[in-house]
Design a protein around this motif. Structure first.
Motif, mmCIF file in Angstrom:
data_model
loop_
_atom_site.group_PDB
_atom_site.id
_atom_site.type_symbol
_atom_site.label_atom_id
_atom_site.label_comp_id
_atom_site.label_asym_id
_atom_site.label_seq_id
_atom_site.Cartn_x
_atom_site.Cartn_y
_atom_site.Cartn_z
ATOM 1 N N ARG A 260 0.964 -0.960 -0.238
ATOM 2 C CA ARG A 260 0.120 0.113 0.208
ATOM 3 C C ARG A 260 0.859 1.643 -0.215
ATOM 4 N N ILE A 261 1.856 0.975 0.590
ATOM 5 C CA ILE A 261 3.050 2.153 1.223
ATOM 6 C C ILE A 261 3.347 2.484 -0.712
ATOM 7 N N ALA A 262 4.115 1.337 -1.480
ATOM 8 C CA ALA A 262 4.775 1.772 -2.791
ATOM 9 C C ALA A 262 3.751 1.876 -3.347
ATOM 10 N N PHE A 263 2.425 1.654 -3.543
ATOM 11 C CA PHE A 263 1.088 1.827 -4.126
ATOM 12 C C PHE A 263 0.948 3.801 -4.415
ATOM 13 N N ALA A 264 1.014 3.979 -2.815
ATOM 14 C CA ALA A 264 0.736 5.801 -2.576
ATOM 15 C C ALA A 264 2.194 6.522 -3.047
ATOM 16 N N ARG A 265 2.939 5.844 -3.413
ATOM 17 C CA ARG A 265 3.753 6.556 -4.218
ATOM 18 C C ARG A 265 3.796 6.209 -5.486
ATOM 19 N N PHE A 266 2.733 5.369 -6.084
ATOM 20 C CA PHE A 266 2.618 5.670 -7.861
ATOM 21 C C PHE A 266 1.571 7.100 -7.513
ATOM 22 N N GLU A 267 1.383 6.968 -6.510
ATOM 23 C CA GLU A 267 -0.316 7.802 -6.578
ATOM 24 C C GLU A 267 0.627 8.551 -6.305
ATOM 25 N N ASP B 31 -9.364 8.272 -14.517
ATOM 26 C CA ASP B 31 -9.031 7.278 -13.150
ATOM 27 C C ASP B 31 -7.730 6.188 -14.063
ATOM 28 N N GLN B 32 -7.606 6.671 -15.461
ATOM 29 C CA GLN B 32 -5.952 5.834 -16.070
ATOM 30 C C GLN B 32 -4.994 6.320 -16.579
ATOM 31 N N PRO B 33 -4.210 6.245 -15.968
ATOM 32 C CA PRO B 33 -2.330 6.948 -15.711
ATOM 33 C C PRO B 33 -2.123 7.067 -17.192
ATOM 34 N N LYS B 34 -1.741 7.574 -17.430
ATOM 35 C CA LYS B 34 -0.672 7.659 -19.386
ATOM 36 C C LYS B 34 -0.098 8.604 -19.350
ATOM 37 N N HIS B 35 1.019 7.866 -19.812
ATOM 38 C CA HIS B 35 2.522 7.909 -20.304
ATOM 39 C C HIS B 35 3.320 8.154 -18.606
ATOM 40 N N ALA B 36 3.177 7.214 -17.827
ATOM 41 C CA ALA B 36 3.912 7.265 -16.096
ATOM 42 C C ALA B 36 5.062 7.351 -16.820
ATOM 43 N N THR B 37 6.132 7.955 -16.059
ATOM 44 C CA THR B 37 7.475 7.155 -15.937
ATOM 45 C C THR B 37 7.776 6.000 -15.161
ATOM 46 N N PRO B 38 9.606 5.492 -15.686
ATOM 47 C CA PRO B 38 9.566 4.279 -15.695
ATOM 48 C C PRO B 38 9.404 4.507 -14.417
ATOM 49 N N GLU B 39 10.470 5.511 -13.104
ATOM 50 C CA GLU B 39 10.011 5.268 -12.011
ATOM 51 C C GLU B 39 8.644 5.287 -11.270
ATOM 52 N N GLN B 40 7.467 5.766 -11.437
ATOM 53 C CA GLN B 40 6.917 5.359 -11.727
ATOM 54 C C GLN B 40 6.034 4.766 -10.968
ATOM 55 N N ARG B 41 6.038 3.993 -12.608
ATOM 56 C CA ARG B 41 5.936 2.434 -13.036
ATOM 57 C C ARG B 41 5.730 1.269 -11.834
ATOM 58 N N ARG B 42 7.338 1.542 -12.105
ATOM 59 C CA ARG B 42 8.230 0.877 -10.854
ATOM 60 C C ARG B 42 7.443 0.870 -9.019
ATOM 61 N N PHE B 43 7.139 2.133 -8.915
ATOM 62 C CA PHE B 43 6.433 1.625 -7.506
ATOM 63 C C PHE B 43 4.932 1.295 -7.737
ATOM 64 N N ALA B 44 4.019 1.082 -8.472
ATOM 65 C CA ALA B 44 3.039 0.499 -9.071
ATOM 66 C C ALA B 44 3.503 -0.734 -9.187
ATOM 67 N N GLU B 45 4.369 -1.571 -10.077
ATOM 68 C CA GLU B 45 4.856 -2.943 -10.213
ATOM 69 C C GLU B 45 5.550 -3.795 -8.122
#
Length: 220
Positions: free
Chosen positions: A76-83, A92-106
Protein backbone atom coordinates in the motif's frame (compact mmCIF):
# COMPACT_ATOMS: atom_id res chain seq x y z
CA UNK A 1 -6.28 7.52 21.02
CA UNK A 2 -3.10 9.22 19.77
CA UNK A 3 -2.86 7.16 16.57
CA UNK A 4 -6.48 7.72 15.54
CA UNK A 5 -5.82 11.45 15.96
CA UNK A 6 -2.61 11.05 13.93
CA UNK A 7 -0.62 12.49 16.81
CA UNK A 8 3.17 12.07 16.31
CA UNK A 9 3.51 11.43 20.05
CA UNK A 10 2.28 7.87 19.43
CA UNK A 11 5.60 7.14 17.71
CA UNK A 12 7.56 7.62 20.92
CA UNK A 13 5.25 5.17 22.70
CA UNK A 14 5.73 2.47 20.06
CA UNK A 15 9.48 3.09 19.90
CA UNK A 16 9.78 2.71 23.68
CA UNK A 17 7.73 -0.48 23.58
CA UNK A 18 9.94 -1.89 20.82
CA UNK A 19 13.10 -1.04 22.78
CA UNK A 20 11.69 -2.78 25.86
CA UNK A 21 10.69 -5.89 23.89
CA UNK A 22 14.23 -6.07 22.47
CA UNK A 23 15.68 -5.90 25.97
CA UNK A 24 13.33 -8.68 27.09
CA UNK A 25 14.15 -10.72 23.95
CA UNK A 26 10.42 -11.19 23.38
CA UNK A 27 10.71 -12.04 19.69
CA UNK A 28 7.02 -12.46 18.78
CA UNK A 29 6.14 -9.29 20.68
CA UNK A 30 8.89 -7.46 18.80
CA UNK A 31 7.28 -8.37 15.49
CA UNK A 32 3.85 -7.09 16.51
CA UNK A 33 5.22 -3.83 17.93
CA UNK A 34 7.39 -3.29 14.83
CA UNK A 35 4.30 -3.73 12.66
CA UNK A 36 2.30 -1.30 14.81
CA UNK A 37 5.15 1.22 14.64
CA UNK A 38 5.33 0.86 10.86
CA UNK A 39 1.57 1.32 10.63
CA UNK A 40 1.81 4.46 12.77
CA UNK A 41 4.53 5.90 10.52
CA UNK A 42 2.38 5.14 7.47
CA UNK A 43 -0.65 6.83 9.03
CA UNK A 44 1.49 9.90 9.67
CA UNK A 45 2.69 9.82 6.02
CA UNK A 46 6.30 9.11 7.05
CA UNK A 47 6.62 6.48 4.35
CA UNK A 48 10.41 5.96 4.36
CA UNK A 49 10.41 5.32 8.11
CA UNK A 50 7.38 3.02 7.76
CA UNK A 51 9.10 0.89 5.12
CA UNK A 52 12.30 0.61 7.17
CA UNK A 53 10.45 -0.65 10.24
CA UNK A 54 8.15 -2.99 8.28
CA UNK A 55 11.17 -4.63 6.64
CA UNK A 56 12.27 -5.74 10.11
CA UNK A 57 9.03 -7.56 10.97
CA UNK A 58 10.13 -10.83 9.36
CA UNK A 59 13.39 -10.72 11.34
CA UNK A 60 11.52 -10.32 14.61
CA UNK A 61 8.67 -12.77 14.10
CA UNK A 62 7.98 -16.22 12.65
CA UNK A 63 4.26 -15.43 12.41
CA UNK A 64 3.39 -15.80 8.71
CA UNK A 65 0.13 -13.88 9.08
CA UNK A 66 1.93 -10.92 10.64
CA UNK A 67 4.61 -11.02 7.95
CA UNK A 68 1.91 -11.10 5.25
CA UNK A 69 0.20 -8.09 6.84
CA UNK A 70 3.53 -6.23 6.83
CA UNK A 71 4.01 -7.06 3.14
CA UNK A 72 0.51 -5.81 2.34
CA UNK A 73 1.15 -2.56 4.19
CA UNK A 74 4.40 -2.13 2.26
CA UNK A 75 2.40 -2.78 -0.94
CA UNK A 76 0.00 0.00 0.00
CA UNK A 77 2.89 2.36 0.73
CA UNK A 78 4.47 1.62 -2.66
CA UNK A 79 1.17 2.28 -4.41
CA UNK A 80 0.69 5.48 -2.43
CA UNK A 81 4.03 6.61 -3.85
CA UNK A 82 2.78 5.80 -7.35
CA UNK A 83 -0.43 7.77 -6.82
CA UNK A 84 1.42 10.61 -5.14
CA UNK A 85 3.91 11.04 -8.01
CA UNK A 86 1.48 10.64 -10.88
CA UNK A 87 -1.64 12.68 -11.61
CA UNK A 88 -4.43 10.46 -12.92
CA UNK A 89 -6.64 11.46 -15.82
CA UNK A 90 -10.35 12.11 -15.42
CA UNK A 91 -10.98 8.43 -16.20
CA UNK A 92 -8.55 7.32 -13.45
CA UNK A 93 -6.34 5.82 -16.15
CA UNK A 94 -2.65 6.72 -15.99
CA UNK A 95 -1.05 7.82 -19.23
CA UNK A 96 2.67 8.11 -19.96
CA UNK A 97 3.88 7.14 -16.47
CA UNK A 98 7.63 7.39 -16.09
CA UNK A 99 9.67 4.20 -15.47
CA UNK A 100 10.12 5.22 -11.82
CA UNK A 101 6.40 5.75 -11.35
CA UNK A 102 5.64 2.38 -12.97
CA UNK A 103 8.20 0.75 -10.69
CA UNK A 104 6.27 1.89 -7.62
CA UNK A 105 3.09 0.30 -8.98
CA UNK A 106 4.87 -2.90 -9.99
CA UNK A 107 6.63 -3.16 -6.62
CA UNK A 108 3.27 -2.75 -4.91
CA UNK A 109 1.75 -5.64 -6.86
CA UNK A 110 4.75 -7.91 -6.24
CA UNK A 111 4.56 -7.27 -2.49
CA UNK A 112 0.81 -7.98 -2.39
CA UNK A 113 1.31 -11.24 -4.33
CA UNK A 114 4.03 -12.25 -1.85
CA UNK A 115 1.61 -11.55 0.99
CA UNK A 116 -0.99 -13.81 -0.61
CA UNK A 117 1.47 -16.68 -0.88
CA UNK A 118 2.37 -16.38 2.81
CA UNK A 119 -1.16 -16.27 4.18
CA UNK A 120 -2.55 -19.21 6.14
CA UNK A 121 -5.65 -20.74 4.50
CA UNK A 122 -7.97 -19.45 7.23
CA UNK A 123 -6.82 -15.80 6.97
CA UNK A 124 -9.87 -14.74 4.93
CA UNK A 125 -9.95 -11.08 5.96
CA UNK A 126 -6.34 -10.38 5.04
CA UNK A 127 -6.69 -12.43 1.84
CA UNK A 128 -9.65 -10.25 0.86
CA UNK A 129 -7.58 -7.14 1.56
CA UNK A 130 -4.71 -8.44 -0.62
CA UNK A 131 -7.00 -9.22 -3.55
CA UNK A 132 -8.77 -5.89 -3.01
CA UNK A 133 -5.47 -4.02 -3.14
CA UNK A 134 -4.44 -5.83 -6.31
CA UNK A 135 -7.83 -5.20 -7.94
CA UNK A 136 -7.54 -1.49 -7.16
CA UNK A 137 -3.92 -1.37 -8.36
CA UNK A 138 -4.69 -3.05 -11.67
CA UNK A 139 -7.79 -0.90 -12.18
CA UNK A 140 -5.84 2.29 -11.54
CA UNK A 141 -3.16 1.23 -14.03
CA UNK A 142 -5.90 0.37 -16.59
CA UNK A 143 -5.29 -3.40 -16.52
CA UNK A 144 -8.96 -4.32 -16.25
CA UNK A 145 -8.48 -8.03 -17.01
CA UNK A 146 -6.29 -8.54 -13.94
CA UNK A 147 -8.56 -6.30 -11.87
CA UNK A 148 -11.46 -8.65 -12.69
CA UNK A 149 -9.31 -11.69 -11.85
CA UNK A 150 -8.71 -10.45 -8.31
CA UNK A 151 -12.29 -9.29 -7.86
CA UNK A 152 -13.45 -12.80 -8.77
CA UNK A 153 -11.09 -14.25 -6.13
CA UNK A 154 -12.77 -11.91 -3.65
CA UNK A 155 -16.18 -13.07 -4.86
CA UNK A 156 -15.33 -16.70 -4.10
CA UNK A 157 -14.23 -15.76 -0.58
CA UNK A 158 -17.39 -13.75 0.12
CA UNK A 159 -19.60 -16.55 -1.21
CA UNK A 160 -17.77 -19.09 0.98
CA UNK A 161 -18.64 -17.11 4.09
CA UNK A 162 -22.15 -16.32 2.80
CA UNK A 163 -21.67 -12.55 2.90
CA UNK A 164 -24.41 -11.36 0.54
CA UNK A 165 -23.55 -7.67 1.00
CA UNK A 166 -19.91 -8.27 0.09
CA UNK A 167 -20.88 -10.47 -2.86
CA UNK A 168 -23.27 -7.84 -4.24
CA UNK A 169 -20.71 -5.04 -3.96
CA UNK A 170 -18.00 -7.13 -5.65
CA UNK A 171 -20.33 -8.18 -8.49
CA UNK A 172 -21.09 -4.50 -9.09
CA UNK A 173 -17.35 -3.74 -9.15
CA UNK A 174 -16.70 -6.63 -11.54
CA UNK A 175 -19.40 -5.28 -13.86
CA UNK A 176 -17.73 -1.85 -13.83
CA UNK A 177 -14.35 -3.30 -14.85
CA UNK A 178 -15.99 -5.42 -17.57
CA UNK A 179 -17.70 -2.31 -18.90
CA UNK A 180 -14.31 -0.58 -19.19
CA UNK A 181 -13.16 -3.61 -21.20
CA UNK A 182 -16.26 -3.36 -23.41
CA UNK A 183 -17.50 -6.80 -22.26
CA UNK A 184 -21.08 -5.61 -22.22
CA UNK A 185 -22.95 -8.93 -21.97
CA UNK A 186 -20.96 -10.21 -19.01
CA UNK A 187 -21.09 -6.77 -17.34
CA UNK A 188 -24.89 -6.86 -17.68
CA UNK A 189 -25.01 -10.33 -16.12
CA UNK A 190 -22.85 -9.33 -13.15
CA UNK A 191 -24.66 -6.08 -12.37
CA UNK A 192 -28.05 -7.82 -12.68
CA UNK A 193 -26.92 -10.43 -10.16
CA UNK A 194 -25.68 -7.64 -7.90
CA UNK A 195 -29.07 -5.91 -8.02
CA UNK A 196 -30.88 -9.19 -7.25
CA UNK A 197 -28.69 -9.62 -4.19
CA UNK A 198 -29.20 -6.03 -3.05
CA UNK A 199 -32.96 -6.38 -3.40
CA UNK A 200 -32.89 -9.48 -1.17
CA UNK A 201 -31.29 -7.49 1.65
CA UNK A 202 -32.66 -5.09 4.22
CA UNK A 203 -32.52 -1.46 3.06
CA UNK A 204 -29.90 -0.74 5.71
CA UNK A 205 -27.60 -3.27 4.03
CA UNK A 206 -27.81 -1.76 0.53
CA UNK A 207 -24.92 0.76 0.47
CA UNK A 208 -24.19 0.35 -3.26
CA UNK A 209 -27.65 -0.58 -4.58
CA UNK A 210 -28.26 2.82 -6.22
CA UNK A 211 -24.83 2.76 -7.90
CA UNK A 212 -25.56 -0.75 -9.22
CA UNK A 213 -28.86 0.39 -10.74
CA UNK A 214 -27.12 3.37 -12.34
CA UNK A 215 -24.48 1.06 -13.80
CA UNK A 216 -27.21 -1.21 -15.23
CA UNK A 217 -28.41 1.78 -17.25
CA UNK A 218 -25.01 1.93 -18.96
CA UNK A 219 -24.94 -1.73 -19.98
CA UNK A 220 -28.47 -2.14 -21.34
Amino acid sequence: DLLSRRDPECLAIYQSALTLSLQLEAKELQGRIAFDLGFAYAQLQQLDAAETVLLSVANFSSDQLLEAEALLLRARIAFARFERTFILSAQDQPKHATPEQRRFAEDSMILAERALRLLPEEATEVRLKCHGHLAHSYRTTADFKNAVFHLKRMLVLEQARQNSVGEAIIRRNIAEQLLYSNEIAEAHKQVSLAIELFESLDKSEQPDAHAARELLGHVQ
